[in-house]
Design an enzyme around this catalytic site. Structure first.
Site, mmCIF file in Angstrom:
data_model
loop_
_atom_site.group_PDB
_atom_site.id
_atom_site.type_symbol
_atom_site.label_atom_id
_atom_site.label_comp_id
_atom_site.label_asym_id
_atom_site.label_seq_id
_atom_site.Cartn_x
_atom_site.Cartn_y
_atom_site.Cartn_z
ATOM 1 N N ARG A 1 11.693 -0.839 12.300
ATOM 2 C CA ARG A 1 10.302 -0.974 12.768
ATOM 3 C C ARG A 1 10.147 -2.257 13.581
ATOM 4 O O ARG A 1 10.318 -3.360 13.050
ATOM 5 C CB ARG A 1 9.339 -0.994 11.564
ATOM 6 C CG ARG A 1 8.841 0.388 11.198
ATOM 7 C CD ARG A 1 7.909 0.355 10.028
ATOM 8 N NE ARG A 1 6.666 -0.381 10.267
ATOM 9 C CZ ARG A 1 5.629 -0.375 9.448
ATOM 10 N NH1 ARG A 1 5.688 0.355 8.341
ATOM 11 N NH2 ARG A 1 4.545 -1.062 9.727
ATOM 12 N N ARG B 1 -0.350 -9.471 13.241
ATOM 13 C CA ARG B 1 -0.888 -8.420 12.353
ATOM 14 C C ARG B 1 -1.754 -9.045 11.257
ATOM 15 O O ARG B 1 -2.803 -8.507 10.891
ATOM 16 C CB ARG B 1 0.261 -7.619 11.726
ATOM 17 C CG ARG B 1 0.977 -6.764 12.750
ATOM 18 C CD ARG B 1 2.302 -6.254 12.224
ATOM 19 N NE ARG B 1 2.170 -5.347 11.099
ATOM 20 C CZ ARG B 1 3.186 -4.965 10.347
ATOM 21 N NH1 ARG B 1 4.404 -5.423 10.575
ATOM 22 N NH2 ARG B 1 3.000 -4.117 9.353
ATOM 23 N N ARG C 1 -9.581 0.482 8.501
ATOM 24 C CA ARG C 1 -9.113 -0.865 8.839
ATOM 25 C C ARG C 1 -10.153 -1.635 9.651
ATOM 26 O O ARG C 1 -9.907 -2.781 10.026
ATOM 27 C CB ARG C 1 -7.835 -0.745 9.673
ATOM 28 C CG ARG C 1 -6.549 -1.125 8.927
ATOM 29 C CD ARG C 1 -5.392 -0.953 9.889
ATOM 30 N NE ARG C 1 -4.193 -1.609 9.510
ATOM 31 C CZ ARG C 1 -3.205 -1.057 8.806
ATOM 32 N NH1 ARG C 1 -3.315 0.156 8.318
ATOM 33 N NH2 ARG C 1 -2.111 -1.736 8.579
ATOM 34 N N LYS D 1 0.838 -1.212 0.000
ATOM 35 C CA LYS D 1 0.000 0.000 0.000
ATOM 36 C C LYS D 1 0.870 1.258 0.000
ATOM 37 O O LYS D 1 0.675 2.154 -0.821
ATOM 38 C CB LYS D 1 -0.928 0.017 1.235
ATOM 39 C CG LYS D 1 -1.835 -1.202 1.340
ATOM 40 C CD LYS D 1 -2.755 -1.134 2.548
ATOM 41 C CE LYS D 1 -2.049 -1.185 3.886
ATOM 42 N NZ LYS D 1 -1.480 -2.479 4.259
ATOM 43 N N ARG E 1 11.883 -5.725 5.207
ATOM 44 C CA ARG E 1 11.890 -4.303 5.595
ATOM 45 C C ARG E 1 12.387 -4.157 7.031
ATOM 46 O O ARG E 1 13.142 -3.249 7.329
ATOM 47 C CB ARG E 1 10.479 -3.721 5.450
ATOM 48 C CG ARG E 1 10.420 -2.243 5.788
ATOM 49 C CD ARG E 1 9.090 -1.625 5.452
ATOM 50 N NE ARG E 1 8.000 -2.198 6.217
ATOM 51 C CZ ARG E 1 6.711 -1.897 6.031
ATOM 52 N NH1 ARG E 1 6.370 -1.035 5.095
ATOM 53 N NH2 ARG E 1 5.771 -2.445 6.766
HETATM 54 P P1 B4P Z 1 4.236 -2.016 2.072
HETATM 55 O O1 B4P Z 1 3.526 -3.250 1.665
HETATM 56 O O2 B4P Z 1 4.182 -0.866 1.164
HETATM 57 O O3 B4P Z 1 3.703 -1.757 3.522
HETATM 58 P P2 B4P Z 1 2.192 -1.368 3.872
HETATM 59 O O4 B4P Z 1 1.254 -2.447 3.397
HETATM 60 O O5 B4P Z 1 1.930 0.000 3.377
HETATM 61 O O6 B4P Z 1 2.234 -1.142 5.408
HETATM 62 P P3 B4P Z 1 1.731 -1.887 6.716
HETATM 63 O O7 B4P Z 1 0.385 -2.487 6.543
HETATM 64 O O8 B4P Z 1 2.863 -2.750 7.158
HETATM 65 O O9 B4P Z 1 1.696 -0.830 7.836
HETATM 66 P P4 B4P Z 1 0.902 0.486 8.204
HETATM 67 O O10 B4P Z 1 1.949 1.513 8.238
HETATM 68 O O11 B4P Z 1 -0.318 0.768 7.416
HETATM 69 O O12 B4P Z 1 5.728 -2.392 2.246
HETATM 70 C C1 B4P Z 1 6.160 -3.588 2.878
HETATM 71 C C2 B4P Z 1 7.478 -4.054 2.290
HETATM 72 O O13 B4P Z 1 7.195 -4.777 1.095
HETATM 73 C C3 B4P Z 1 8.444 -2.935 1.902
HETATM 74 O O14 B4P Z 1 9.736 -3.301 2.289
HETATM 75 C C4 B4P Z 1 8.325 -2.874 0.377
HETATM 76 O O15 B4P Z 1 9.511 -2.444 -0.247
HETATM 77 C C5 B4P Z 1 8.021 -4.319 0.032
HETATM 78 N N1 B4P Z 1 7.260 -4.432 -1.210
HETATM 79 C C6 B4P Z 1 6.185 -3.673 -1.570
HETATM 80 N N2 B4P Z 1 5.745 -4.043 -2.800
HETATM 81 C C7 B4P Z 1 6.550 -5.091 -3.208
HETATM 82 C C8 B4P Z 1 6.601 -5.908 -4.384
HETATM 83 N N3 B4P Z 1 5.746 -5.726 -5.385
HETATM 84 N N4 B4P Z 1 7.551 -6.867 -4.457
HETATM 85 C C9 B4P Z 1 8.439 -7.046 -3.457
HETATM 86 N N5 B4P Z 1 8.453 -6.295 -2.316
HETATM 87 C C10 B4P Z 1 7.529 -5.334 -2.196
HETATM 88 O O16 B4P Z 1 0.375 0.128 9.699
HETATM 89 C C11 B4P Z 1 1.245 -0.149 10.789
HETATM 90 C C12 B4P Z 1 0.458 -0.268 12.089
HETATM 91 O O17 B4P Z 1 -0.193 0.998 12.403
HETATM 92 C C13 B4P Z 1 -0.689 -1.283 12.109
HETATM 93 O O18 B4P Z 1 -0.238 -2.609 12.400
HETATM 94 C C14 B4P Z 1 -1.575 -0.703 13.242
HETATM 95 O O19 B4P Z 1 -1.046 -1.002 14.519
HETATM 96 C C15 B4P Z 1 -1.455 0.799 13.050
HETATM 97 N N6 B4P Z 1 -2.541 1.350 12.206
HETATM 98 C C16 B4P Z 1 -2.386 1.894 10.954
HETATM 99 N N7 B4P Z 1 -3.564 2.298 10.460
HETATM 100 C C17 B4P Z 1 -4.495 2.003 11.412
HETATM 101 C C18 B4P Z 1 -5.905 2.147 11.473
HETATM 102 N N8 B4P Z 1 -6.609 2.664 10.443
HETATM 103 N N9 B4P Z 1 -6.570 1.720 12.598
HETATM 104 C C19 B4P Z 1 -5.900 1.201 13.626
HETATM 105 N N10 B4P Z 1 -4.542 1.021 13.632
HETATM 106 C C20 B4P Z 1 -3.852 1.417 12.521
#
Ligand code: B4P
Length: 190
Positions: free
Chosen positions: A134, A146, A89, A14, A128
């Site tokens: 993190r 998670r 979420r 995302k 990551r």
């Molecule tokens: P991404 O995949 O981009 O990570 P994300 O889904 O955006 O983030 P995530 O769900 O972990 O955390 P968030 O900050 O929202 O990247 C992951 C890795 O994959 C990176 O290293 C990237 O380079 C790699 N990657 C991406 N695409 C790739 C591909 N095509 N091929 C290979 N590698 C690839 O949330 C963190 C925490 O915040 C949650 O657990 C929760 O505690 C809290 N939180 C956030 N929003 C909330 C909400 N609305 N309500 C309650 N709690 C919330």
């Protein structure tokens, strides 16, 4: 105004895809994960509460996240639109978002969900975690938690947008640019 919900399990891409979408469509990025991590870094009382939850892979309470989202939307209300990354979420966050936006004469245009198998999610998050510092990306038990929280509390959000005919799903496996092409295709054919 175009408002996109970018949806998917932790590690589905995302945050990564948001950068491409911003560059092409000029939307404002609202990542609740980033906003919560900023709060955590500030060392405030709220930030310390947030840290305990996110470092253990738990969701932060709806009311706390909603407050942060509302002030961000108000601050950027004149933008071309938003990417909601990691929000909503829970179904109650989705209901709240609809009502908050309609109060400002806005609405969600489309939800795009990234479909990625669990073994790939774990691999990406640990990758990551090795460099990002993190805490929630470094421990397999926390990552499993998670993913469990995602299945129990977040997945039902899909039905909320399906019922409004705003749901689209894409394959989240492949190169960054291949995945972005699939997203752009959904946006342009909606
Ligand atoms: P991404 O995949 O981009 O990570 P994300 O889904 O955006 O983030 P995530 O769900 O972990 O955390 P968030 O900050 O929202 O990247 C992951 C890795 O994959 C990176 O290293 C990237 O380079 C790699 N990657 C991406 N695409 C790739 C591909 N095509 N091929 C290979 N590698 C690839 O949330 C963190 C925490 O915040 C949650 O657990 C929760 O505690 C809290 N939180 C956030 N929003 C909330 C909400 N609305 N309500 C309650 N709690 C919330």
């Amino acid at each position: 105004m175009f408002n996109l919900v970018l949806f998917g399990p932790p590690g589905s891409g995302k945050g990564t895809q948001s950068e491409y979408i911003i560059e092409k469509y000029g939307l404002v990025h609202l990542s609740t994960g980033d906003l919560l991590r900023e709060e955590k870094k500030s060392g405030s009382e709220l930030g310390n509460e947030v840290a305990k939850l996110i470092d253990n892979g738990q969701l932060v309470p709806d009311s706390m996240v909603q407050q942060i989202v509302k002030s961000f939307v108000i601050k950027n209300k004149d933008s071309k639109g938003f990417i909601f990354d990691g929000f909503p979420r829970t179904v109650s966050q989705a209901q709240w978002l609809d009502s908050m936006l309609s109060g400002a004469d806005m609405q969600i245009s489309l939800m795009i969900a990234l479909d990625v198998p669990e073994n790939e999610l774990v691999k990406r998050l640990l990758g990551r975690g090795a460099t990002s510092g993190r805490a929630d990306d470094q421990d397999e038990t926390i990552i499993a938690n998670r993913i469990k929280v995602y299945h129990q509390q977040t997945l039902p959000v899909i039905d909320f947008y399906k019922a409004q005919n705003k749901f689209a799903e894409i394959n989240g496996l492949g190169s960054f640019t291949e995945i972005f092409e699939r997203i752009a295709n959904k946006i342009e054919t909606m």
